[in-house]
Design an enzyme around this catalytic site. Structure first.
Site, PDB file in Angstrom:
ATOM      1  N   PHE A   1      44.441  72.135 115.666  1.00  0.00           N
ATOM      2  CA  PHE A   1      45.011  71.168 114.687  1.00  0.00           C
ATOM      3  C   PHE A   1      45.744  71.871 113.951  1.00  0.00           C
ATOM      4  CE2 PHE A   1      43.688  68.631 110.966  1.00  0.00           C
ATOM      5  CZ  PHE A   1      45.106  67.870 110.827  1.00  0.00           C
TER       6      PHE A   1
ATOM      7  N   ASP B   1      44.160  82.454 121.670  1.00  0.00           N
ATOM      8  CA  ASP B   1      43.364  80.966 121.735  1.00  0.00           C
ATOM      9  C   ASP B   1      42.633  80.873 122.992  1.00  0.00           C
ATOM     10  OD1 ASP B   1      43.405  78.160 119.983  1.00  0.00           O
ATOM     11  OD2 ASP B   1      42.508  78.244 121.758  1.00  0.00           O
TER      12      ASP B   1
ATOM     13  N   LEU C   1      41.631  78.130 124.188  1.00  0.00           N
ATOM     14  CA  LEU C   1      41.933  76.765 124.523  1.00  0.00           C
ATOM     15  C   LEU C   1      40.580  76.161 125.126  1.00  0.00           C
ATOM     16  CD1 LEU C   1      45.234  77.129 126.982  1.00  0.00           C
ATOM     17  CD2 LEU C   1      44.988  76.853 124.552  1.00  0.00           C
TER      18      LEU C   1
ATOM     19  N   ILE D   1      37.705  84.998 121.267  1.00  0.00           N
ATOM     20  CA  ILE D   1      37.428  86.176 120.466  1.00  0.00           C
ATOM     21  C   ILE D   1      36.404  87.040 120.573  1.00  0.00           C
ATOM     22  CG2 ILE D   1      38.960  85.315 118.328  1.00  0.00           C
ATOM     23  CD1 ILE D   1      36.312  84.020 117.226  1.00  0.00           C
TER      24      ILE D   1
ATOM     25  N   LEU E   1      41.756  81.523 112.565  1.00  0.00           N
ATOM     26  CA  LEU E   1      41.276  80.310 112.450  1.00  0.00           C
ATOM     27  C   LEU E   1      40.286  79.691 113.502  1.00  0.00           C
ATOM     28  CD1 LEU E   1      44.723  79.930 111.799  1.00  0.00           C
ATOM     29  CD2 LEU E   1      43.879  77.907 110.826  1.00  0.00           C
TER      30      LEU E   1
ATOM     31  N   ASP F   1      35.575  73.965 102.751  1.00  0.00           N
ATOM     32  CA  ASP F   1      34.845  73.704 101.515  1.00  0.00           C
ATOM     33  C   ASP F   1      33.333  73.460 101.743  1.00  0.00           C
ATOM     34  OD1 ASP F   1      35.339  71.174 102.672  1.00  0.00           O
ATOM     35  OD2 ASP F   1      35.947  70.278 100.695  1.00  0.00           O
ATOM     36  N   GLU F   2      33.040  73.217 102.981  1.00  0.00           N
ATOM     37  CA  GLU F   2      31.756  72.713 103.550  1.00  0.00           C
ATOM     38  C   GLU F   2      30.496  73.818 103.397  1.00  0.00           C
ATOM     39  OE1 GLU F   2      31.251  70.102 107.230  1.00  0.00           O
ATOM     40  OE2 GLU F   2      33.349  69.581 107.037  1.00  0.00           O
TER      41      GLU F   2
ATOM     42  N   TYR G   1      29.639  56.144 109.458  1.00  0.00           N
ATOM     43  CA  TYR G   1      28.288  56.490 109.221  1.00  0.00           C
ATOM     44  C   TYR G   1      27.664  56.026 107.910  1.00  0.00           C
ATOM     45  CZ  TYR G   1      28.602  60.092 112.720  1.00  0.00           C
ATOM     46  OH  TYR G   1      28.313  60.728 114.010  1.00  0.00           O
TER      47      TYR G   1
HETATM   48  N1  NAD Z   1      40.066  70.461 109.981  1.00  0.00           N
HETATM   49  C1  NAD Z   1      39.771  70.764 108.917  1.00  0.00           C
HETATM   50  O1  NAD Z   1      39.496  69.685 108.099  1.00  0.00           O
HETATM   51  C2  NAD Z   1      39.250  71.969 108.416  1.00  0.00           C
HETATM   52  C3  NAD Z   1      39.320  72.283 107.110  1.00  0.00           C
HETATM   53  C4  NAD Z   1      38.985  73.454 106.329  1.00  0.00           C
HETATM   54  C5  NAD Z   1      38.746  74.598 107.162  1.00  0.00           C
HETATM   55  N2  NAD Z   1      39.075  74.428 108.519  1.00  0.00           N
HETATM   56  C6  NAD Z   1      38.909  75.547 109.298  1.00  0.00           C
HETATM   57  O2  NAD Z   1      40.418  75.850 110.028  1.00  0.00           O
HETATM   58  C7  NAD Z   1      40.115  76.584 111.295  1.00  0.00           C
HETATM   59  C8  NAD Z   1      40.739  75.421 112.220  1.00  0.00           C
HETATM   60  O3  NAD Z   1      40.349  74.189 112.078  1.00  0.00           O
HETATM   61  P1  NAD Z   1      40.775  73.085 113.160  1.00  0.00           P
HETATM   62  O4  NAD Z   1      40.599  71.618 112.635  1.00  0.00           O
HETATM   63  O5  NAD Z   1      42.562  73.356 113.523  1.00  0.00           O
HETATM   64  O6  NAD Z   1      40.181  73.390 114.541  1.00  0.00           O
HETATM   65  P2  NAD Z   1      40.329  72.810 115.911  1.00  0.00           P
HETATM   66  O7  NAD Z   1      38.948  72.431 116.514  1.00  0.00           O
HETATM   67  O8  NAD Z   1      41.480  71.692 116.137  1.00  0.00           O
HETATM   68  O9  NAD Z   1      40.916  74.274 116.688  1.00  0.00           O
HETATM   69  C9  NAD Z   1      40.201  75.354 116.921  1.00  0.00           C
HETATM   70  C10 NAD Z   1      40.850  76.140 117.872  1.00  0.00           C
HETATM   71  O10 NAD Z   1      40.081  77.456 117.963  1.00  0.00           O
HETATM   72  C11 NAD Z   1      40.044  77.833 119.503  1.00  0.00           C
HETATM   73  N3  NAD Z   1      38.645  78.403 119.752  1.00  0.00           N
HETATM   74  C12 NAD Z   1      37.680  77.899 119.662  1.00  0.00           C
HETATM   75  N4  NAD Z   1      36.661  78.725 119.857  1.00  0.00           N
HETATM   76  C13 NAD Z   1      37.514  80.031 120.249  1.00  0.00           C
HETATM   77  C14 NAD Z   1      37.132  81.234 120.784  1.00  0.00           C
HETATM   78  N5  NAD Z   1      35.695  81.621 120.849  1.00  0.00           N
HETATM   79  N6  NAD Z   1      37.976  82.339 120.870  1.00  0.00           N
HETATM   80  C15 NAD Z   1      39.350  81.924 120.744  1.00  0.00           C
HETATM   81  N7  NAD Z   1      39.768  80.695 120.328  1.00  0.00           N
HETATM   82  C16 NAD Z   1      38.906  79.631 120.085  1.00  0.00           C
HETATM   83  C17 NAD Z   1      40.052  76.260 120.089  1.00  0.00           C
HETATM   84  O11 NAD Z   1      40.567  76.671 121.323  1.00  0.00           O
HETATM   85  C18 NAD Z   1      41.110  75.634 119.124  1.00  0.00           C
HETATM   86  O12 NAD Z   1      42.501  75.763 119.682  1.00  0.00           O
HETATM   87  C19 NAD Z   1      38.722  76.382 111.671  1.00  0.00           C
HETATM   88  O13 NAD Z   1      38.114  77.813 111.325  1.00  0.00           O
HETATM   89  C20 NAD Z   1      38.085  75.358 110.423  1.00  0.00           C
HETATM   90  O14 NAD Z   1      36.662  75.774 110.371  1.00  0.00           O
HETATM   91  C21 NAD Z   1      39.114  73.288 109.217  1.00  0.00           C
END
Ligand code: NAD
Length: 359
Positions: A20, A41, A43, A68, A89, A143-144, A224
């Site tokens: 995302f 990624d 996927l 990764i 990310l 922030d969590e 929730y």
């Molecule tokens: N969504 C939020 O509100 C939010 C807020 C703050 C921080 N974050 C951080 O931002 C980052 C991205 O969040 P998001 O919401 O886009 O997540 P998401 O779940 O939409 O996407 C995560 C992506 O990482 C890839 N991925 C997962 N494990 C992997 C691995 N082992 N190797 C390679 N790729 C891998 C997945 O295929 C996916 O495309 C995360 O690190 C999350 O902790 C998210």
């Protein structure tokens, strides 16, 4: 953020770029800068390359499917593309899934970050002095990691870590590893900790897309506990701009909190969505005159944090970042996007069977 004439185009490795936030970041980088983007990624179910169809044919965009945790493949990507910036990310991100099955969170978020750090350390050692001086590693966190707040106060960069869920604990562990690799091995790092994001292409298991998707299908909208948990909502494109600022201009060794001053209870978010859907959707599901009818309170999530709020003064005053969207403006276009892209949501849900009552 535009790349300036003086700024040399860089080769940037974005991990998790099909997710995302990663896909929003890559769309932003291709549109507004001259940099080359290598999207690495695995996927998982949460990834979707359709979110990148507008950049897929750009000569400055490359996609590598890889985990990764595959150190050899990571090293090959770093060397082949002569990477000078990593924006990390890739992670498992859904709190409910981390409670149902924490092991993939440990594997991807902790061991995966460790593997990436090690590969970057070895790669850095192989670079010329000039190339090494330009290298940086930006770790994207949440922030969590700070746990939760009472009725007042905000998280700032000095707030002690106190994660509550397996997800937030795995992200906190990763943050510590990143800091340790800087202190011990001089890896040039920056960290950002952002609040809850929303916008297009978010996998329909998180609160906002699950609410819209369930409502449009006439399914109950689970909330929730009493729905009074407070989150600080930030539009994903504002996060993408902030990430660019931290990655390019953030001071090495430091962390930056990112938030939109958009505190809302979960119940208020769901009600705001229902109100917009009431106006937008003329052919409502059978038996529904008002989407608020579908709201259904369920048992609270174990360890559910009560309130998050971000003090983003540091990134605002030192890097000049400001969110461009308010919750009111951006929730409107977000709801419209999901209404217009229900096919995308249904296809996303078929990638995973866990679409029941989570959010
Ligand atoms: N969504 C939020 O509100 C939010 C807020 C703050 C921080 N974050 C951080 O931002 C980052 C991205 O969040 P998001 O919401 O886009 O997540 P998401 O779940 O939409 O996407 C995560 C992506 O990482 C890839 N991925 C997962 N494990 C992997 C691995 N082992 N190797 C390679 N790729 C891998 C997945 O295929 C996916 O495309 C995360 O690190 C999350 O902790 C998210």
């Amino acid at each position: 953020m535009q790349s300036t004439q003086a700024e040399q185009p860089r080769n940037i490795l974005v991990t998790g770029g099909a997710g995302f936030i990663g896909s929003a970041l890559i769309r932003h980088l291709i549109k507004h800068t001259q940099h080359r983007i290598i999207n690495y990624d695995k996927l998982t179910y949460a990834a979707d390359l359709h979110a990148l169809s507008c950049v897929a044919d750009d000569p400055r965009y490359v996609f590598i499917q890889g985990d990764i945790n595959d150190g050899e493949k990571v090293q090959q990507a770093l060397q082949t593309h002569q990477i000078s910036l990593v924006i990390h990310l890739a992670a498992e991100t859904h709190v409910d899934r981390s409670i149902a099955g924490p092991s993939t969170f440990i594997e991807s978020n902790i061991v995966g970050t460790f593997t990436l750090l090690e590969q970057c350390r070895h790669y850095l050692a192989s670079l010329s002095k000039k190339a090494a001086a330009q290298f940086r590693f930006h770790h994207v966190s949440t922030d969590e990691v700070f746990g939760d707040l009472g009725d007042t106060g905000q998280f700032d960069e000095q707030t002690a870590y106190a994660p509550s869920s397996p997800y937030s604990a795995s992200k906190a562990a990763a943050d510590h590893l990143v800091r340790a690799w800087q202190r011990t091995f001089d890896l040039p790092i920056v960290i950002s900790n952002c609040s809850n994001n929303y916008g297009a292409f978010q996998y329909p298991e998180k609160l906002i897309p699950v609410t819209i998707t369930n409502a449009l299908n006439g399914k109950s909208i689970p909330i929730y506990g009493n729905g009074q948990q407070i989150r600080d909502w930030l539009y994903v494109d504002d996060h993408a701009r902030a990430l660019c600022m931290v990655a390019f201009k953030g001071k090495l060794g430091e962390s930056y909190n990112i938030g939109g001053d958009g505190e809302q209870t979960n119940l208020a978010v769901v009600q705001a969505i229902c109100e917009r859907l009431n106006h937008l959707v003329h052919h409502k599901p059978k038996g529904i005159t008002d989407f608020n009818q579908l709201i259904h309170f369920v048992d609270d999530r174990p360890g559910h944090d009560k309130r998050y709020a971000i003090n983003a003064n540091k990134i605002k005053s030192t890097l000049g970042w400001q969110p461009q969207e308010s919750f009111t403006s951006a929730i409107d276009k977000t709801v419209r996007w999901y209404v217009d892209n229900q096919d995308w949501c249904q296809q996303a849900l078929t990638r995973s069977c866990a679409d029941e009552d989570i959010g």
